[in-house]
Write a protein that holds these residues in place. Structure first.
Motif, short mmCIF file in Angstrom:
data_model
loop_
_atom_site.label_atom_id
_atom_site.label_comp_id
_atom_site.label_asym_id
_atom_site.label_seq_id
_atom_site.Cartn_x
_atom_site.Cartn_y
_atom_site.Cartn_z
N ASP A 160 43.01 31.03 34.62
CA ASP A 160 42.48 32.28 34.10
C ASP A 160 41.36 32.76 35.01
O ASP A 160 40.20 32.35 34.87
CB ASP A 160 41.97 32.06 32.68
N ALA A 161 41.71 33.61 35.97
CA ALA A 161 40.73 34.13 36.93
C ALA A 161 41.12 35.57 37.27
O ALA A 161 42.11 36.10 36.75
CB ALA A 161 40.68 33.25 38.18
N VAL A 162 40.36 36.19 38.16
CA VAL A 162 40.64 37.56 38.58
C VAL A 162 40.63 37.63 40.10
O VAL A 162 40.12 36.73 40.77
CB VAL A 162 39.64 38.57 37.98
N ILE A 163 41.21 38.70 40.65
CA ILE A 163 41.31 38.88 42.09
C ILE A 163 40.23 39.85 42.55
O ILE A 163 40.12 40.97 42.03
CB ILE A 163 42.69 39.42 42.49
N SER A 164 39.45 39.44 43.52
CA SER A 164 38.38 40.30 44.06
C SER A 164 38.76 40.73 45.47
O SER A 164 38.85 39.91 46.37
CB SER A 164 37.06 39.54 44.07
N THR A 165 39.02 42.04 45.65
CA THR A 165 39.27 42.59 46.98
C THR A 165 37.95 43.10 47.55
O THR A 165 36.89 42.99 46.91
CB THR A 165 40.31 43.72 46.92
N CYS A 169 38.24 45.03 41.77
CA CYS A 169 38.57 43.75 41.13
C CYS A 169 39.79 43.95 40.24
O CYS A 169 39.87 44.94 39.50
CB CYS A 169 37.38 43.26 40.30
N ILE A 170 40.72 43.01 40.30
CA ILE A 170 42.01 43.13 39.62
C ILE A 170 42.16 42.00 38.60
O ILE A 170 41.88 40.84 38.90
CB ILE A 170 43.18 43.04 40.63
N GLY A 171 42.60 42.35 37.40
CA GLY A 171 42.87 41.35 36.36
C GLY A 171 44.30 41.46 35.86
O GLY A 171 44.87 42.55 35.83
N VAL A 172 44.86 40.34 35.47
CA VAL A 172 46.26 40.28 35.02
C VAL A 172 46.31 40.08 33.51
O VAL A 172 45.61 39.23 32.95
CB VAL A 172 47.00 39.13 35.72
#
Length: 708
Positions: A160-165, A169-172
């Motif tokens: 359970d994490a998020v993507i940081s560009t 920031c992107i969450g699923v």
């Protein structure tokens, strides 16, 4: 205008275990997204193996082939320059999860398992998958060797994490997680996530889309953000039709919408958004800021890539009005698309249906005609897949130049109808069946089966010494019912004979799929003969109420220019299995002891509102008390439950039907109830009678009506 980002989401017509075809459609969607300048692409839930694998998810092969398909994606240039959100099962430390694989530039960034599972109604995800229970936590997942050799990675984060560009920031969020009270997008948004993805396997039900869209809009209205919704589309190999309709929402407004019903195997929608709009939406809301400042932190998976570009001349997408089909249009489109998928993937040569001259078989036939219209429309647009499938089904060689350009002509090639009359049939129903066939173009045959019925009846008399008679001729109820049922069952036998041999008669090879035409209300009441002509290969109207079918026929009369349909609407529903006399004409509603409208009410209370006999009685006291006495309501409830219970066994053999109603009694997965009941419900019915006897009569019915 600040940071413009082009994003893409899609609907794919994936098929369970069709790894090759599924892979092609995934790659096509990524290619289209990149052609539109998108820097992120989201696909539907479990898109690699197909959502509807069911118990095949318990097989190691399904995950093995999913990794093999993913390896081909990563080995290609598909993920270069674009973040791709791809769905498949993943086993981590001997536990299998329903996962999203986030990829970029030929590498896996992160694996996000589903945390809240769909496990009611048509769904049994907990049978195959375990929810990820370590919220806000990740672990190392060691990749299979086939992926290690391709990407050079040994392990990646899972959890359970998020993507940081570099710029956002992107969450699923996965399907069911949107529908839960504590949806992940709330906490992710408070921790700074600006783009949310939702990969779904959501099926069509009449009037359902509005609820889904409102949840998506609400998700970004409260927290701000961009929401990318992807969905499975088409028949994945079962009763469900996944209705697509990919969406992109920004701050509670829809900016892009795909079609809900389509013959397209790949549908991509994209939008260019300004991420600064999300930040502006959140600023100035003090309560939001205070909650965000105290929010628990998510681990960020960092990627050295910016979704936004430096091009300011790109036009930003504007908000649009959400488009909804009417229920009548949904019936015309959803089952038609489901039938087309079933027909082309089963590699049959067309459909066969016994036309009775009544509403149900009429509606089924018109849905097939609607399918033909959709095929012709796509063929005229040059859809290569539709043309290739239509050519094969119509019996044309591969090098043929045939293209379906007229629905009536295409129907004559692939749709076969038959009127199976007896001495109990009327000239009116025979003429209606013939006129409908002419109007929609089906290849029609007309027969009398009295000799066949007489032969069976004579055989029984020869063996037993007793020849059964209809009630009208002095026979008992048992004789009368048996003689009705043998007509219905012989029609099923004839239907399969004609379905297998009519292509041969017409100089073609292959066989036809037999269509059933029992509606959801008849199935609920058990008003059908087991193994009669309702027994078929598939049934496009088995999840649709009689009331909705009538509205659909009225809609199709005008929309499809079929004036013959007016005669069906005006006719009294009848099975025509008993002799007509001067004093008796068989009627469905009289036979059932209840109206179709009442059946719909019973069905919703039983299934949707989860009422037993007594709870149903108490609810109907309020709804029907102004026109029926408590004793009358009690009698109707008891009759319904008695007939439902003693006919429940029929649902164990019912024809697989298109699922369109939330009160479907289909025994397969959706309505898990016994098929052997204490059908007189002595405890429950006694309580109903005891209470009904003490209640005042609020009805406005005349005294004579109350005594009936």
């Amino acid at each position: 205008m600040g940071h413009l980002i082009t994003l893409a989401t899609c609907s794919l017509n994936q098929w369970a275990l069709d790894f090759e075809g599924n892979l092609e459609r995934i790659l096509a969607s990524i290619r289209i997204a990149k052609e539109r300048g998108a820097t992120m692409r989201v696909g539907p839930e479990l898109e690699v193996p197909g959502y509807g694998c069911y118990d095949h998810f318990l097989e190691g092969d399904t995950e093995l082939h999913s990794w093999e398909a993913l390896q081909k994606i990563l080995a290609s240039d598909a993920t270069v320059g674009i973040v791709c959100d791809i769905g498949m099962p993943v086993t981590h430390k001997s536990v299998t999860y329903n996962c999203r694989i986030i990829c970029y530039d030929k590498k896996i960034l992160f694996i996000r398992p589903k945390m809240w599972m769909a496990n009611d109604g048509n769904y049994r995800e907990l049978r195959y998958f375990t929810p990820w229970q370590k919220h806000h936590e990740t672990e190392d997942h060691y990749l299979p060797r086939i992926i290690q050799q391709t990407t050079g990675q040994i392990k990646v984060p899972i959890g359970d994490a998020v993507i940081s560009t570099l710029d956002t920031c992107i969450g699923v969020e996965l399907c069911e997680e949107l529908f839960t009270p504590a949806s992940p997008h709330i906490l992710m948004g408070l921790d700074g996530v600006e783009i949310f993805t939702n990969s779904s396997g959501s099926h069509h039900e009449l009037r359902k889309l509005y609820r889904r869209v409102e949840l998506i809009k609400e998700a970004t209205l409260k927290t701000g953000g961009v929401y990318l919704y992807a969905n499975q589309q088409g028949c994945d190999g079962d009763r469900l039709y996944y209705d697509g309709c990919p969406l992109i929402a920004v701050n509670g407004e829809i900016v892009a919408q795909g079609s809900q019903f389509s013959l397209d195997d790949v549908q991509v929608v994209s939008a260019t958004i300004d991420i600064e709009d999300v930040r502006a939406h959140r600023k100035g809301k003090m309560s939001w800021g205070m909650q965000a400042a105290a929010a628990r932190r998510y681990q960020r998976i960092e990627v050295d890539f910016a979704l936004s570009g430096g091009e300011l001349s790109i036009l930003q997408s504007k908000k649009i009005a959400m488009f909804y089909h009417s229920p009548e249009e949904e019936i015309a489109l959803g089952p038609a698309c489901w039938l087309w998928d079933y027909l082309r993937r089963s590699r049959a040569q067309g459909f066969f249906i016994p036309l009775s001259g009544g509403i149900d078989s009429c509606a089924t036939a018109v849905i097939v005609y609607s399918m033909c219209r959709l095929v012709v429309e796509k063929a005229k647009q040059g859809d290569k897949q539709v043309i290739a499938d239509a050519k094969r089904i119509a019996g044309e060689p591969e090098d043929s130049t045939y293209i379906p350009t007229d629905a009536h002509e295409f129907s004559s090639r692939i749709f076969h109808t038959c009127y199976m009359g007896t001495q109990n049939s009327s000239l009116e129903t025979r003429d209606r069946a013939k006129d409908l066939s002419a109007a929609i173009g089906s290849y029609h045959v007309d027969l009398n089966m009295d000799t066949l019925v007489t032969a069976v009846r004579t055989l029984f008399g020869f063996v037993t010494g007793h020849k059964p008679q209809f009630r009208a001729h002095g026979g008992s109820d048992a004789e009368n019912l048996a003689l009705q049922n043998i007509q219905a069952r012989l029609r099923m036998v004839l239907a399969y004979l004609f379905a297998q041999l009519l292509p041969w008669v017409r100089g073609r090879t292959g066989g036809l799929l037999v269509l059933g035409s029992a509606n959801v209300d008849e199935s609920l009441r058990g008003y059908l003969t087991k193994y009669d002509c309702s027994s078929a290969d598939i049934n496009p109207i088995g999840g649709i109420s009689k009331t909705d079918l009538k509205k659909f026929i009225a809609f199709a009369e005008e929309k499809f220019d079929l004036p013959v349909l007016h005669n069906f609407l005006a006719a009294t529903p009848t099975a025509e299995l008993e002799p007509i006399t001067e004093t008796y004409v068989q009627s469905d509603e009289a036979d059932m002891g209840m109206t179709y409208e009442e059946l719909s009410v019973f069905g919703r209370l039983r299934k949707v509102e989860k009422c037993g006999p007594y709870a149903m009685f108490t609810k109907l006291l309020h709804d029907w008390g102004d026109r029926l006495s408590p004793v009358q309501i009690a009698a109707k409830v008891k009759l319904f439950y008695f007939e439902y219970a003693r006919n429940r066994h029929k649902m164990t053999t019912i024809t697989p039907a298109y699922h369109a109603e939330s009160y479907s009694p289909d025994d397969n997965r959706f309505d898990l109830r016994p098929f052997l009941y204490p059908s007189r419900f002595p405890w429950q019915f006694k309580k109903i009678d005891d209470v009904a006897a003490t209640l005042p009569d609020r009805s406005t019915a005349v005294e004579g009506e109350k005594d009936k």
